[in-house]
Design a protein around this motif. Structure first.
Motif, PDB file in Angstrom:
ATOM      1  N   CYS A 354       0.877  -1.158   0.016  1.00  0.00           N
ATOM      2  CA  CYS A 354      -0.126   0.201   0.143  1.00  0.00           C
ATOM      3  C   CYS A 354       0.900   1.255   0.042  1.00  0.00           C
ATOM      4  CB  CYS A 354      -0.932   0.072   1.165  1.00  0.00           C
ATOM      5  SG  CYS A 354      -1.824   1.405   1.331  1.00  0.00           S
ATOM      6  N   LEU A 355       0.285   2.134  -0.744  1.00  0.00           N
ATOM      7  CA  LEU A 355       1.101   3.600  -0.651  1.00  0.00           C
ATOM      8  C   LEU A 355       0.084   4.544  -0.532  1.00  0.00           C
ATOM      9  CD1 LEU A 355       3.080   3.188  -3.931  1.00  0.00           C
ATOM     10  CD2 LEU A 355       3.949   3.687  -1.672  1.00  0.00           C
ATOM     11  N   GLN A 356       0.071   5.598   0.692  1.00  0.00           N
ATOM     12  CA  GLN A 356      -0.630   6.448   1.081  1.00  0.00           C
ATOM     13  C   GLN A 356      -0.393   7.682   0.568  1.00  0.00           C
ATOM     14  OE1 GLN A 356      -3.553   6.499   3.535  1.00  0.00           O
ATOM     15  NE2 GLN A 356      -3.291   8.805   2.254  1.00  0.00           N
ATOM     16  N   ALA A 357      -1.209   8.468  -0.138  1.00  0.00           N
ATOM     17  CA  ALA A 357      -0.809   9.882  -0.534  1.00  0.00           C
ATOM     18  C   ALA A 357      -1.196  10.875   0.515  1.00  0.00           C
ATOM     19  CB  ALA A 357      -1.657  10.220  -1.930  1.00  0.00           C
ATOM     20  N   PRO A 358      -0.411  11.754   0.555  1.00  0.00           N
ATOM     21  CA  PRO A 358      -0.914  12.761   1.539  1.00  0.00           C
ATOM     22  C   PRO A 358      -1.973  13.660   1.203  1.00  0.00           C
ATOM     23  CG  PRO A 358       1.004  13.692   0.212  1.00  0.00           C
ATOM     24  CD  PRO A 358       0.983  12.139  -0.140  1.00  0.00           C
ATOM     25  N   LEU A 359      -2.770  13.942   2.295  1.00  0.00           N
ATOM     26  CA  LEU A 359      -4.145  14.680   1.910  1.00  0.00           C
ATOM     27  C   LEU A 359      -3.763  16.012   2.510  1.00  0.00           C
ATOM     28  CD1 LEU A 359      -6.436  12.230   3.585  1.00  0.00           C
ATOM     29  CD2 LEU A 359      -5.843  12.370   1.118  1.00  0.00           C
ATOM     30  N   VAL A 360      -4.147  17.065   1.648  1.00  0.00           N
ATOM     31  CA  VAL A 360      -3.912  18.401   1.793  1.00  0.00           C
ATOM     32  C   VAL A 360      -5.333  19.175   1.923  1.00  0.00           C
ATOM     33  CG1 VAL A 360      -2.891  20.607   1.098  1.00  0.00           C
ATOM     34  CG2 VAL A 360      -1.671  18.587   0.683  1.00  0.00           C
ATOM     35  N   ILE A 361      -5.402  19.784   2.931  1.00  0.00           N
ATOM     36  CA  ILE A 361      -6.819  20.576   3.093  1.00  0.00           C
ATOM     37  C   ILE A 361      -6.797  21.857   2.392  1.00  0.00           C
ATOM     38  CG2 ILE A 361      -8.578  21.633   4.748  1.00  0.00           C
ATOM     39  CD1 ILE A 361      -8.351  18.552   4.855  1.00  0.00           C
ATOM     40  N   ALA A 362      -7.731  22.269   1.519  1.00  0.00           N
ATOM     41  CA  ALA A 362      -7.506  23.584   0.853  1.00  0.00           C
ATOM     42  C   ALA A 362      -8.424  24.722   1.558  1.00  0.00           C
ATOM     43  CB  ALA A 362      -8.316  23.348  -0.728  1.00  0.00           C
ATOM     44  N   ASN A 363      -9.331  24.463   2.429  1.00  0.00           N
ATOM     45  CA  ASN A 363     -10.343  25.568   2.865  1.00  0.00           C
ATOM     46  C   ASN A 363     -10.006  25.935   4.246  1.00  0.00           C
ATOM     47  OD1 ASN A 363     -11.191  23.148   4.136  1.00  0.00           O
ATOM     48  ND2 ASN A 363     -13.425  23.831   4.024  1.00  0.00           N
ATOM     49  N   ALA A 364      -8.603  25.873   4.474  1.00  0.00           N
ATOM     50  CA  ALA A 364      -8.091  26.177   6.019  1.00  0.00           C
ATOM     51  C   ALA A 364      -8.630  27.700   6.152  1.00  0.00           C
ATOM     52  CB  ALA A 364      -6.781  26.259   6.033  1.00  0.00           C
ATOM     53  N   HIS A 365      -9.031  28.586   5.153  1.00  0.00           N
ATOM     54  CA  HIS A 365      -9.248  29.832   5.522  1.00  0.00           C
ATOM     55  C   HIS A 365     -10.710  30.144   6.149  1.00  0.00           C
ATOM     56  CE1 HIS A 365     -10.528  28.764   1.428  1.00  0.00           C
ATOM     57  NE2 HIS A 365     -11.492  29.712   1.499  1.00  0.00           N
ATOM     58  N   GLU A 366     -11.587  28.860   5.793  1.00  0.00           N
ATOM     59  CA  GLU A 366     -12.819  29.177   6.225  1.00  0.00           C
ATOM     60  C   GLU A 366     -13.387  28.993   7.621  1.00  0.00           C
ATOM     61  OE1 GLU A 366     -15.230  26.559   3.545  1.00  0.00           O
ATOM     62  OE2 GLU A 366     -14.493  27.714   1.812  1.00  0.00           O
ATOM     63  N   GLY A 367     -12.485  29.496   8.445  1.00  0.00           N
ATOM     64  CA  GLY A 367     -12.848  29.548   9.849  1.00  0.00           C
ATOM     65  C   GLY A 367     -11.745  28.782  10.568  1.00  0.00           C
ATOM     66  N   TRP A 368     -11.752  28.928  12.046  1.00  0.00           N
ATOM     67  CA  TRP A 368     -10.837  28.248  12.919  1.00  0.00           C
ATOM     68  C   TRP A 368     -10.848  26.949  12.982  1.00  0.00           C
ATOM     69  CZ3 TRP A 368     -11.082  25.500  17.610  1.00  0.00           C
ATOM     70  CH2 TRP A 368     -12.329  25.456  18.255  1.00  0.00           C
ATOM     71  N   HIS A 403      -3.359   3.537  -2.094  1.00  0.00           N
ATOM     72  CA  HIS A 403      -3.083   2.754  -3.269  1.00  0.00           C
ATOM     73  C   HIS A 403      -2.817   1.372  -2.941  1.00  0.00           C
ATOM     74  CE1 HIS A 403      -3.181   6.348  -6.211  1.00  0.00           C
ATOM     75  NE2 HIS A 403      -3.019   6.925  -4.959  1.00  0.00           N
ATOM     76  N   PHE A 404      -3.281   0.227  -3.381  1.00  0.00           N
ATOM     77  CA  PHE A 404      -3.069  -1.218  -3.079  1.00  0.00           C
ATOM     78  C   PHE A 404      -2.576  -1.846  -4.376  1.00  0.00           C
ATOM     79  CE2 PHE A 404      -6.365   0.342  -0.264  1.00  0.00           C
ATOM     80  CZ  PHE A 404      -5.850   0.239   1.074  1.00  0.00           C
ATOM     81  N   ARG A 405      -1.643  -2.917  -4.289  1.00  0.00           N
ATOM     82  CA  ARG A 405      -1.698  -4.146  -4.813  1.00  0.00           C
ATOM     83  C   ARG A 405      -2.972  -4.784  -4.535  1.00  0.00           C
ATOM     84  NH1 ARG A 405       3.588  -4.979  -6.983  1.00  0.00           N
ATOM     85  NH2 ARG A 405       5.114  -4.001  -5.666  1.00  0.00           N
ATOM     86  N   ARG A 406      -3.620  -5.312  -5.738  1.00  0.00           N
ATOM     87  CA  ARG A 406      -4.864  -5.754  -5.245  1.00  0.00           C
ATOM     88  C   ARG A 406      -4.706  -7.104  -4.876  1.00  0.00           C
ATOM     89  NH1 ARG A 406      -8.998  -7.916 -10.233  1.00  0.00           N
ATOM     90  NH2 ARG A 406      -7.335  -9.183 -10.212  1.00  0.00           N
ATOM     91  N   GLU A 407      -3.689  -7.891  -5.397  1.00  0.00           N
ATOM     92  CA  GLU A 407      -3.365  -9.254  -4.595  1.00  0.00           C
ATOM     93  C   GLU A 407      -3.278  -9.170  -3.201  1.00  0.00           C
ATOM     94  OE1 GLU A 407       1.330  -9.501  -6.011  1.00  0.00           O
ATOM     95  OE2 GLU A 407      -0.192 -10.708  -6.997  1.00  0.00           O
ATOM     96  N   CYS A 408      -2.353  -8.337  -2.838  1.00  0.00           N
ATOM     97  CA  CYS A 408      -2.084  -7.837  -1.187  1.00  0.00           C
ATOM     98  C   CYS A 408      -3.373  -7.915  -0.424  1.00  0.00           C
ATOM     99  CB  CYS A 408      -1.147  -6.887  -1.046  1.00  0.00           C
ATOM    100  SG  CYS A 408       0.590  -7.212  -1.848  1.00  0.00           S
ATOM    101  N   LEU A 409      -4.195  -7.105  -1.024  1.00  0.00           N
ATOM    102  CA  LEU A 409      -5.374  -6.448  -0.431  1.00  0.00           C
ATOM    103  C   LEU A 409      -6.332  -7.718  -0.333  1.00  0.00           C
ATOM    104  CD1 LEU A 409      -7.055  -4.115   0.544  1.00  0.00           C
ATOM    105  CD2 LEU A 409      -8.013  -3.599  -1.838  1.00  0.00           C
TER     106      LEU A 409
END
Length: 610
Positions: A354-368, A403-409
């Motif tokens: 498995c490979l994990q892509a980083p998640l980035v938040i785009a709406n940080a400007h919309e409140g605390w 992201h996964f190798r299907r056979e491993c999953l």
């Protein structure tokens, strides 16, 4: 012979009305991508599946027909198929007891069909050509009950006892009872000593979280991997995208656009939109959109828990890709993310599951709340997770862009349909099974909740799932220790138990500190209480500072504008509220999936390719 068949098929399609430019473009793409001419025809913008299947029928001298709804299925039977999408035929019996074989041939099948049919008139009379989508949908609906049963049970079949279907085992219940009895006895016999001992034990969970953050600060990842575009590569595998949706009418157009922007040949890409069967609004929203070839809407039966992992397990039996990625409804992945994942998989050993892509938040400007959420994601996906991956430790996956190798999953049994934080649980199970999990560099853009009530429901689900996962893993502590080894075992508990316990006890620590200060001022000046107060103060302060330092150590965290550190105490109080709410739900509604509503992203949100 295949070139001759392709030319003959092209002539039939042109005569049937398909644009010559589309046919020529399909030829060129088949050469450039090292793929089948037929697959590229299906992937054309103006592809008509019935026209293509009709041309195949003419080429082979067979009849083109759709499978009648009143036929009985002889093969494949529910017990015979492993993964339904790989089956390209159906043997049926009609109402007048005629046995027919419906097929959706590939380009490789055509020479064989033409040769065999010339030698067997009986076979020619029984064979029918049908469309790929019609055959796959026919088989799915006829075997829906078996697919659903597999979706609910595959994790328990592959890993007996590794499901959150049972919240607490009998042995764990006895253990909890003994601890409760010991605490009650301590309260009766030596309350002050018991309070001091428990205080120091629980404080260690705060210390564990702080140490993990400090260690992870050194691994804050600001690098971007050089990725060759998929268009420059040949012989690409089929890549399957799965997206579980429920009540997502508003984001359907945005989601389709985001998937279209993936830099991967359409002939080698399939996207499954997994919708609850009774979610008519979302299903109708998809019907109003023109979907490219390979984009499929799959209704998921409503029996069993209404959870994302159940839908993913159901879809896993339908996908054809060598690699599988999971996205959420609001995701905008970097266009080259699939290419980076494939290059990493092909360069690594087969134990990279498995490979994990980083998640980035785009709406940080919309409140605390959105700002703190975005900062938390920056600390997690660019600090903590890269450090865990670099050390070969247990990496709790994020709920998207896995992201996964299907056979491993498949080997580990897919997702646990009864766990409401299926991602973190699966990351643990992969490592216990001997597989590796690593990080990608190209991100996926998401939006954070902006309302406290929405945030609270989402965080409750996450913490409930973390608790479910920890309880499942601790059913056999000795086996867990053997599977992980001492180092990974300790770090896992520091991460999992540390998150749960610190979230639950944070407000009590604040209350105890306030009480201790009040006591010291008025009457109690003992060294013991002074030492405990000092230790608590250092714990809380270092918790705030380590969280802030980890988030700011990444480029994503540095870009977030506005106050962070002074908002953390209130943010953690909200997290504690969610933790106690999660404990209550674990006792009353363990499989409740509180839906996080999504909305189309604003124009000012960044392009994921930047």
């Amino acid at each position: 012979m295949s070139n001759g068949i392709a030319s003959s098929l092209a002539a039939r399609l042109s005569h049937g009305g398909m644009a010559k430019t589309s046919i020529i473009a399909a030829f060129r793409r088949s050469v450039d991508n090292a793929t089948s001419f037929l697959d590229e025809l299906y992937a054309s913008d103006d592809a008509d599946e019935e026209l293509i299947s009709g041309a195949l029928a003419q080429e082979t001298g067979l009849l083109f027909d759709k499978i009648r709804s009143d036929v009985g299925v002889i093969a494949p039977t529910a017990s015979a198929f492993a993964w339904l999408i790989q089956i390209r035929h159906a043997l049926v019996v009609t109402a007048n007891r005629q046995i027919l074989i419906y097929i959706a041939p590939t380009m490789r099948d055509l020479p064989v069909l033409k040769t065999q049919l010339a030698q067997s008139r009986d076979m020619a009379l029984r064979l029918r050509i049908t469309t790929r989508s019609h055959l796959s949908e026919f088989l799915r609906t006829r075997h829906e009950n078996a697919l659903l049963a597999n979706a609910l049970n595959m994790v328990e079949v592959a890993n007996h006892g590794f499901s959150a279907r049972i919240v607490l085992t009998g042995r764990q219940g006895i253990f909890v009872g003994l601890i409760g009895a010991a605490i009650l006895s301590g309260i009766a016999m030596a309350p002050s000593s018991l309070s001091c001992i428990l205080h120091m034990i629980f404080s260690l969970f705060f210390v564990a979280c702080i140490l993990l953050r400090i260690l992870a600060i050194r691994a804050a990842d600001t690098r971007v991997t050089a990725v060759r575009p998929a268009a420059a590569m040949r012989k690409l595998p089929v890549y399957s995208v799965m997206i579980a949706l429920y009540r997502e009418v508003d984001v359907v157009p945005q989601l389709i656009r985001s998937m279209k922007q993936l830099n991967w040949p359409l002939s080698r890409l399939e996207v499954f939109f997994l919708c609850e069967a009774d979610d008519t609004a979302t299903l109708t929203a998809f019907e109003s959109q023109r979907l490219p070839h390979g984009f499929k809407v799959v209704p998921v039966p409503c029996l069993g828990p209404r959870t994302k992992p159940k839908a993913l397990n159901y879809g896993l039996q339908l996908v054809n890709g060598e690699f599988v990625v999971v996205y959420d409804a609001e995701d905008r992945p970097h266009p080259d993310q699939l290419a980076e994942a494939w290059q990493r998989f092909t360069a690594a050993e087969g134990d990279l599951a498995c490979l994990q892509a980083p998640l980035v938040i785009a709406n940080a400007h919309e409140g605390w709340i959105a700002r703190l959420f975005a900062f938390e994601y920056a600390a997690n996906f660019f600090g903590l997770l890269p450090w865990l991956a670099s050390k070969g430790l247990v990496l709790p996956l994020g709920g998207s862009s896995n992201h996964f190798r299907r056979e491993c999953l498949i080997a580990v049994g897919g997702w646990d349909p009864y766990n409401v934080t299926e991602d973190a649980e699966l990351g643990t199970r992969l490592v216990r099974s001997g597989f590796r999990v690593e990080m990608l560099s190209l991100p996926t853009i998401e939006d954070a909740p902006t309302e406290a009530a929405v945030w609270l429901r989402q965080r409750t689900r996450w913490l409930k799932g973390w608790t479910q996962t920890w309880l499942v893993e601790m059913r056999h502590p000795v086996r867990l220790f053997r599977d992980l080894g001492p180092r990974r075992f300790l770090v896992y508990h520091g991460l999992a138990a540390g998150l749960i316990v610190s979230s639950l006890l944070y407000p009590f620590m604040l209350v105890f500190m306030a009480y201790s200060v009040f006591s010291l001022i008025l009457y109690d000046t003992s060294i013991t209480n002074r030492s405990i107060l000092l230790f608590d103060f250092m714990n809380i302060t270092m918790g705030f500072l380590s969280f802030h330092a980890l988030g700011r150590s990444s480029t994503a965290g540095k870009r977030i504008k506005g106050p962070i550190l002074r908002c953390v105490p209130l943010y953690w109080l909200m997290m504690s509220m969610a933790a106690w709410r999660a404990v209550k739900q674990l006792c009353t509604k363990p499989f409740l999936w509180e839906k996080t509503p999504h909305r189309p992203f604003a124009r000012e949100n960044p392009d994921p390719s930047r």
